[in-house]
Write a protein that holds these residues in place. Structure first.
Motif, short mmCIF file in Angstrom:
data_model
loop_
_atom_site.label_atom_id
_atom_site.label_comp_id
_atom_site.label_asym_id
_atom_site.label_seq_id
_atom_site.Cartn_x
_atom_site.Cartn_y
_atom_site.Cartn_z
N PRO A 38 -2.89 -5.81 -2.41
CA PRO A 38 -2.85 -4.35 -2.29
C PRO A 38 -3.04 -3.61 -3.60
CG PRO A 38 -0.70 -5.34 -1.76
CD PRO A 38 -1.68 -6.44 -1.90
N ASP A 39 -2.52 -4.16 -4.70
CA ASP A 39 -2.70 -3.48 -5.99
C ASP A 39 -4.14 -3.54 -6.47
OD1 ASP A 39 -0.08 -2.60 -6.13
OD2 ASP A 39 0.60 -4.35 -7.27
N ALA A 81 -7.66 6.82 -3.18
CA ALA A 81 -7.16 7.58 -4.31
C ALA A 81 -7.70 9.00 -4.24
CB ALA A 81 -7.57 6.92 -5.62
N GLY A 136 -7.83 0.77 -0.20
CA GLY A 136 -7.24 1.69 -1.16
C GLY A 136 -7.85 3.06 -1.04
N ARG A 170 -5.79 -0.72 -4.65
CA ARG A 170 -5.38 0.54 -5.27
C ARG A 170 -6.16 0.79 -6.56
NH1 ARG A 170 -0.74 2.73 -4.09
NH2 ARG A 170 0.18 0.73 -3.55
N GLN A 171 -6.24 -0.23 -7.41
CA GLN A 171 -6.93 -0.07 -8.68
C GLN A 171 -8.44 0.09 -8.50
OE1 GLN A 171 -5.74 -2.88 -11.74
NE2 GLN A 171 -3.58 -2.58 -11.26
N THR A 185 -2.31 7.85 -4.70
CA THR A 185 -3.01 6.72 -4.11
C THR A 185 -2.18 6.10 -2.98
OG1 THR A 185 -2.07 5.14 -5.68
CG2 THR A 185 -4.18 6.13 -6.27
N SER A 186 -2.89 5.45 -2.08
CA SER A 186 -2.22 4.74 -0.99
C SER A 186 -3.03 3.50 -0.67
CB SER A 186 -2.09 5.64 0.25
OG SER A 186 -3.37 6.00 0.73
N VAL A 187 -2.36 2.56 0.00
CA VAL A 187 -3.03 1.34 0.43
C VAL A 187 -2.67 1.07 1.88
CG1 VAL A 187 -3.22 -1.16 0.10
CG2 VAL A 187 -3.00 0.34 -1.89
#
Length: 181
Positions: A97-98, A146, A144, A101-102, A151-153
């Protein structure tokens, strides 16, 4: 058939993509919402391999809102182009998930103009199959999103074959951005 005010029949027209497909309603809604806010969007794709961007481009007039896209299928490109943390990729791999997001945050910058990021970034990463990857079963998907508000996932476990997983990911990604915008 729709009639004109004077009763003459008029053939209904449909917007159809060059390959004969009709644009997804979610893509049309996304572009309408972006237009209402005066916002632009950038897309970062891994799992969907350009399918999300193609779905947006299927809608006539998409060029007024879509700034561009990056298909970062290889893990090293997620870091080199989109700025995903190399340590995160080394520890967790590209299906996390990160990472989604990134990627979404990174594509805003990559598709921005004159140092100003695109208003919205959306990303897809995951495993379409047919087999597991890095311990994740097929259908593991992270989307993701933004925006200037944050931001959200979206985390999903989808079923189906490779094509079905990719196509459902596109639909879900479009919906996630519509909800965020």
């Amino acid at each position: 058939m729709i009639g004109t005010p004077d009763g003459e029949p008029v053939q209904e027209t449909r917007e159809v993509a060059p390959d004969g497909r009709e644009p997804l309603p979610e893509a049309r809604e996304l572009l309408n919402r972006l237009a209402a806010r005066g916002w632009t969007i950038g897309v970062a794709e891994s799992l969907t391999g350009g399918l999300l961007t193609a779905s947006i481009v299927d809608v006539p007039g998409a060029s007024t809102r879509l700034r561009g896209a990056v298909v970062a299928y290889a893990t090293d490109l997620k870091h080199a182009i989109l700025g995903v943390d190399a340590g995160l990729l080394a520890v967790h791999g590209p299906v996390h998930p990160d990472v989604a997001r990134q990627m979404a945050v990174g594509v805003r910058g990559v598709t921005g103009q004159d140092g100003v990021p695109a208003d919205v970034g959306v990303s897809t990463t995951g495993v379409a199959g047919p087999s597991a990857s890095d311990g994740h079963p097929p259908g593991t998907v992270f989307i993701g999103v933004a925006t200037p508000a944050g931001t959200s996932v979206v985390s999903l476990l989808l079923e189906g074959d490779r094509d079905a997983i990719r196509r459902e990911t596109v639909r879900r990604a479009l919906r996630a951005v519509v909800e965020a915008v």
